[in-house]
Design an enzyme around this catalytic site. Structure first.
Site, PDB file in Angstrom:
ATOM      1  N   LYS A  22       0.859  -1.203   0.000  1.00  0.00           N
ATOM      2  CA  LYS A  22       0.000   0.000   0.000  1.00  0.00           C
ATOM      3  C   LYS A  22       0.891   1.248   0.000  1.00  0.00           C
ATOM      4  CE  LYS A  22      -1.818   1.745   3.967  1.00  0.00           C
ATOM      5  NZ  LYS A  22      -1.602   3.188   4.132  1.00  0.00           N
ATOM      6  N   ASN A  23       1.897   1.271   0.885  1.00  0.00           N
ATOM      7  CA  ASN A  23       2.683   2.501   1.043  1.00  0.00           C
ATOM      8  C   ASN A  23       3.753   2.674  -0.023  1.00  0.00           C
ATOM      9  OD1 ASN A  23       1.009   3.028   3.127  1.00  0.00           O
ATOM     10  ND2 ASN A  23       2.463   2.500   4.739  1.00  0.00           N
ATOM     11  N   ARG A  92      -4.411  10.386   3.569  1.00  0.00           N
ATOM     12  CA  ARG A  92      -3.178  11.121   3.886  1.00  0.00           C
ATOM     13  C   ARG A  92      -2.310  11.245   2.645  1.00  0.00           C
ATOM     14  NH1 ARG A  92      -0.379  14.264   7.397  1.00  0.00           N
ATOM     15  NH2 ARG A  92       1.825  13.935   7.074  1.00  0.00           N
ATOM     16  N   CYS A 116      -5.758   8.317   8.669  1.00  0.00           N
ATOM     17  CA  CYS A 116      -6.068   7.686   9.951  1.00  0.00           C
ATOM     18  C   CYS A 116      -5.976   8.719  11.075  1.00  0.00           C
ATOM     19  CB  CYS A 116      -5.039   6.609  10.254  1.00  0.00           C
ATOM     20  SG  CYS A 116      -5.574   5.003   9.714  1.00  0.00           S
ATOM     21  N   ARG A 121      -0.323  14.776  12.620  1.00  0.00           N
ATOM     22  CA  ARG A 121       0.126  14.566  11.245  1.00  0.00           C
ATOM     23  C   ARG A 121       0.274  15.898  10.491  1.00  0.00           C
ATOM     24  NH1 ARG A 121      -2.268   9.099   8.872  1.00  0.00           N
ATOM     25  NH2 ARG A 121      -0.149   8.966   8.089  1.00  0.00           N
ATOM     26  N   PRO A 122       1.106  16.802  11.013  1.00  0.00           N
ATOM     27  CA  PRO A 122       1.341  18.066  10.299  1.00  0.00           C
ATOM     28  C   PRO A 122       2.077  17.817   8.976  1.00  0.00           C
ATOM     29  CG  PRO A 122       2.911  17.798  12.075  1.00  0.00           C
ATOM     30  CD  PRO A 122       1.937  16.669  12.204  1.00  0.00           C
ATOM     31  N   ILE A 123       2.156  18.862   8.146  1.00  0.00           N
ATOM     32  CA  ILE A 123       2.911  18.725   6.891  1.00  0.00           C
ATOM     33  C   ILE A 123       3.941  19.842   6.759  1.00  0.00           C
ATOM     34  CG2 ILE A 123       1.087  17.461   5.671  1.00  0.00           C
ATOM     35  CD1 ILE A 123       0.339  20.077   4.288  1.00  0.00           C
ATOM     36  N   ASP A 124       4.386  20.354   7.910  1.00  0.00           N
ATOM     37  CA  ASP A 124       5.356  21.454   7.896  1.00  0.00           C
ATOM     38  C   ASP A 124       6.641  21.089   7.164  1.00  0.00           C
ATOM     39  OD1 ASP A 124       5.450  19.673  10.191  1.00  0.00           O
ATOM     40  OD2 ASP A 124       7.200  20.820  10.803  1.00  0.00           O
ATOM     41  N   LEU A 125       7.082  19.843   7.299  1.00  0.00           N
ATOM     42  CA  LEU A 125       8.340  19.430   6.644  1.00  0.00           C
ATOM     43  C   LEU A 125       8.164  19.415   5.112  1.00  0.00           C
ATOM     44  CD1 LEU A 125       9.337  16.500   9.038  1.00  0.00           C
ATOM     45  CD2 LEU A 125      10.242  18.834   9.040  1.00  0.00           C
ATOM     46  N   ASP A 305       3.807   0.936  12.085  1.00  0.00           N
ATOM     47  CA  ASP A 305       2.640   0.285  11.478  1.00  0.00           C
ATOM     48  C   ASP A 305       2.451  -1.151  11.964  1.00  0.00           C
ATOM     49  OD1 ASP A 305       2.988   1.886   8.227  1.00  0.00           O
ATOM     50  OD2 ASP A 305       2.312   2.608  10.176  1.00  0.00           O
ATOM     51  N   ARG A 397      -8.925  -0.312   4.062  1.00  0.00           N
ATOM     52  CA  ARG A 397      -8.019   0.673   3.442  1.00  0.00           C
ATOM     53  C   ARG A 397      -6.682   0.037   3.084  1.00  0.00           C
ATOM     54  NH1 ARG A 397      -6.772   5.436   6.895  1.00  0.00           N
ATOM     55  NH2 ARG A 397      -5.519   5.826   5.050  1.00  0.00           N
TER      56      ARG A 397
HETATM   57  C1  EPZ Z   1       3.781   7.147   6.144  1.00  0.00           C
HETATM   58  O1  EPZ Z   1       2.963   8.163   6.675  1.00  0.00           O
HETATM   59  C2  EPZ Z   1       2.887   5.926   6.032  1.00  0.00           C
HETATM   60  N1  EPZ Z   1       1.777   6.220   5.126  1.00  0.00           N
HETATM   61  C3  EPZ Z   1       2.344   5.557   7.407  1.00  0.00           C
HETATM   62  O2  EPZ Z   1       1.583   4.357   7.257  1.00  0.00           O
HETATM   63  C4  EPZ Z   1       3.528   5.272   8.340  1.00  0.00           C
HETATM   64  O3  EPZ Z   1       3.042   5.016   9.630  1.00  0.00           O
HETATM   65  C5  EPZ Z   1       4.462   6.488   8.374  1.00  0.00           C
HETATM   66  O4  EPZ Z   1       4.877   6.828   7.024  1.00  0.00           O
HETATM   67  C6  EPZ Z   1       5.707   6.227   9.216  1.00  0.00           C
HETATM   68  O5  EPZ Z   1       6.392   5.127   8.700  1.00  0.00           O
HETATM   69  C7  EPZ Z   1       1.981   6.153   3.790  1.00  0.00           C
HETATM   70  O6  EPZ Z   1       3.087   5.890   3.331  1.00  0.00           O
HETATM   71  C8  EPZ Z   1       0.793   6.410   2.912  1.00  0.00           C
HETATM   72  P1  EPZ Z   1       5.721  10.496   8.309  1.00  0.00           P
HETATM   73  P2  EPZ Z   1       3.507   9.696   6.735  1.00  0.00           P
HETATM   74  O7  EPZ Z   1       5.653  11.740   7.512  1.00  0.00           O
HETATM   75  O8  EPZ Z   1       4.286   9.986   5.517  1.00  0.00           O
HETATM   76  C9  EPZ Z   1       5.698  13.782  11.693  1.00  0.00           C
HETATM   77  C10 EPZ Z   1      -0.262   2.950   7.536  1.00  0.00           C
HETATM   78  O9  EPZ Z   1      -0.807   2.453   8.536  1.00  0.00           O
HETATM   79  N2  EPZ Z   1       5.681  14.765  10.606  1.00  0.00           N
HETATM   80  O10 EPZ Z   1       6.933   9.637   8.231  1.00  0.00           O
HETATM   81  O11 EPZ Z   1       2.366  10.555   7.080  1.00  0.00           O
HETATM   82  C11 EPZ Z   1       4.362  13.084  11.816  1.00  0.00           C
HETATM   83  O12 EPZ Z   1       3.475  13.856  12.589  1.00  0.00           O
HETATM   84  C12 EPZ Z   1       0.180   4.401   7.556  1.00  0.00           C
HETATM   85  O13 EPZ Z   1      -0.014   2.319   6.472  1.00  0.00           O
HETATM   86  C13 EPZ Z   1       5.824  16.104  10.915  1.00  0.00           C
HETATM   87  O14 EPZ Z   1       5.968  16.477  12.070  1.00  0.00           O
HETATM   88  O15 EPZ Z   1       4.468   9.585   7.991  1.00  0.00           O
HETATM   89  C14 EPZ Z   1       4.713  11.812  12.498  1.00  0.00           C
HETATM   90  O16 EPZ Z   1       4.833  12.047  13.882  1.00  0.00           O
HETATM   91  C15 EPZ Z   1      -0.146   5.079   8.878  1.00  0.00           C
HETATM   92  N3  EPZ Z   1       5.796  17.019   9.904  1.00  0.00           N
HETATM   93  C16 EPZ Z   1       6.100  11.493  11.952  1.00  0.00           C
HETATM   94  O17 EPZ Z   1       6.603  12.717  11.382  1.00  0.00           O
HETATM   95  C17 EPZ Z   1       5.657  16.635   8.582  1.00  0.00           C
HETATM   96  O18 EPZ Z   1       5.663  17.517   7.702  1.00  0.00           O
HETATM   97  C18 EPZ Z   1       6.107  10.397  10.882  1.00  0.00           C
HETATM   98  O19 EPZ Z   1       5.370  10.875   9.808  1.00  0.00           O
HETATM   99  C19 EPZ Z   1       5.508  15.265   8.299  1.00  0.00           C
HETATM  100  C20 EPZ Z   1       5.526  14.344   9.322  1.00  0.00           C
END
Ligand code: EPZ
Length: 418
Positions: A22-23, A92, A116, A121-125, A305, A397
């Site tokens: 999926k990811n 997401r 979920c 889940r911010p997107i600041d980065l 996950d 999902r």
């Molecule tokens: C991906 O989500 C996966 N989803 C998630 O899988 C997975 O849990 C996650 O990576 C971590 O491995 C998909 O690939 C579609 P992150 P993503 O950005 O990209 C913080 C599942 O169950 N963060 O690595 O959203 C965030 O809040 C799903 O299959 C910021 O602070 O994860 C979190 O605490 C759930 N600012 C951490 O980083 C940002 O701009 C990890 O998030 C982005 C993220």
């Protein structure tokens, strides 16, 4: 709405063919609009997140056709750079569309992404990286508006190895002017799969799987016919199911090193495991021991996950486990449901203390998110008596044909309309 009715207590024996990841597939859908030539994604998983991404591409004006499990995307007529909240609220992964739309149209307007309910889940980065590449960003009425005259290659450092931000930056960098050097990148295997996909389109990406990824912008990208990697989280979920129920299982399609940290913990529980090429075999014969401590970390650490599923496993192991969820703020929604089944778990902030009990008992339990829902199914499979698992929309999902795969392993599970 459907529910699963599970008569627990049966051992699991047999093998499972693992679905495409999926990811990995979700960012490939986003990458498909980087070119106006046809793109084929082979063996896409039958999961609602994939259908949702297909709908998002259709909303842009692309043609998306399913031929069995194969999907072809023809975005030659794509004309819109906007994605409505109806779709981004679901998913997401819609946030990956920013990088693709900016590369294709130099502009993007998407509603704040949903997904979920496991944390802020911010997107600041994502946004700070795009700004460094020359993107103007405004946030208004719940929408993110991005425009740029051209995307410029840049030196980018991520404060946290965000998977989504890493993927978004690659999608924005492949046709940018100049070279992008991304340090602090996420190292998940799904990033390597995206690199392979992009390079098959004619991009010049290298270093995925390490914390420095370099992208040399190119002028054009061509269509591609691509088979994604298999789903290491689905594989881990079935391995944990067998550990909970007892029995032996072989999962096919996933390399052991892609879930090495899980295999290490399952051996610590007392499971017998060996993996060769893309097959992993697990045997669980007697009552298992709790993991002393599990901390979820970015790859190659223990995957967040698989945290919920492993928490379910520890509920009926000997001893006490400390499980720390470092990635997301509220990823313990499965705990109250496990407590309804007799689990002895105490949650303090990001830490769950699990004291093993001999058996859980069946109950009526409700899935609250994708992986937490999977954990409840696993707990029900090992529990004494019958359970009902409700709100399967979360599980659908990310898991294709869950009840069929479990029945083939010997589980007593039925999906019925509520
Ligand atoms: C991906 O989500 C996966 N989803 C998630 O899988 C997975 O849990 C996650 O990576 C971590 O491995 C998909 O690939 C579609 P992150 P993503 O950005 O990209 C913080 C599942 O169950 N963060 O690595 O959203 C965030 O809040 C799903 O299959 C910021 O602070 O994860 C979190 O605490 C759930 N600012 C951490 O980083 C940002 O701009 C990890 O998030 C982005 C993220």
């Amino acid at each position: 709405m459907d529910k699963l009715i599970i008569d627990g207590g049966r051992r699991l024996c047999g093998s499972v063919e693992i679905q495409s990841a999926k990811n990995a597939v979700l960012p490939l859908f986003a990458a498909a609009v980087l070119t106006d030539q046809p793109v084929t994604i082979r063996d896409a998983p039958a999961i609602t997140d994939a259908l949702c991404m297909a709908q998002i591409l259709r909303e842009l004006g692309a043609e998306v056709r399913f031929h069995g499990a194969d999907v072809t995307v023809d975005s030659s007529d794509a004309h819109s750079h906007e994605i409505s909240s109806a779709l981004t609220g679901e998913l997401r992964s819609s946030v990956f569309m920013l990088g693709s739309l900016l590369t294709r149209f130099r502009r993007a307007r998407i509603a704040y992404p949903g997904g979920c309910d496991i944390g802020l889940r911010p997107i600041d980065l994502h946004l700070s990286a795009l700004k460094r590449m020359g993107v103007e960003i405004a946030e208004r009425d719940g929408y993110i508006l991005c425009t740029c005259d051209r995307l410029r290659g840049a030196e980018i450092l991520l404060d946290f190895p965000s998977v989504g931000a890493t993927e978004n930056i690659l999608l924005a960098a492949v046709k940018a002017e100049g070279t992008t050097v991304l340090s602090g990148a996420a190292k998940e295997p799904e990033i390597v799969d995206l690199q392979n996909f992009l390079n098959a389109m004619g991009a010049k990406v290298r270093g995925a799987g390490t914390d420095v990824v370099t992208v040399e912008g190119v002028k054009e990208l061509s269509g591609v016919d691509y088979r994604p990697m298999k789903d290491r989280i689905e594989a881990g979920t079935y391995l944990i199911a067998c550990a909970i129920c007892g029995g032996e299982i072989e999962v096919r399609g996933v390399r052991g090193e892609n879930i090495g940290s899980l295999l290490h913990k399952l051996r610590e529980n007392g499971c017998k495991i060996h993996s060769k090429n893309d097959k992993i075999y697990l045997e669980s014969r007697s009552r298992l021991r709790c993991n002393r401590r599990i901390e979820t970390m970015p790859f190659p650490g223990f995957p967040t996950d698989l945290q919920a599923q492993t928490t379910a496993l520890n509920c009926t192991c000997e001893g006490c486990a400390v499980i720390v969820e470092n990635l997301f703020e509220t990823r313990f929604k499965h705990v109250p449901e496990l407590q309804k089944m007799g689990a002895d778990i105490e949650v303090k902030g990001r830490t769950a203390i699990v004291r093993g009990v001999p058996r859980l008992h069946g109950a009526r339990i409700v899935a609250g998110d994708l992986r937490g829902g999977a954990a409840l199914v696993l707990a029900a499979l090992g529990a004494e008596g019958t359970s009902e698992v409700l709100d399967l929309s979360h599980i659908d999902r990310g898991y294709s044909d869950l009840q069929y795969k479990l029945k083939n392993l010997g589980a007593e599970v039925r999906r019925v309309r509520v």
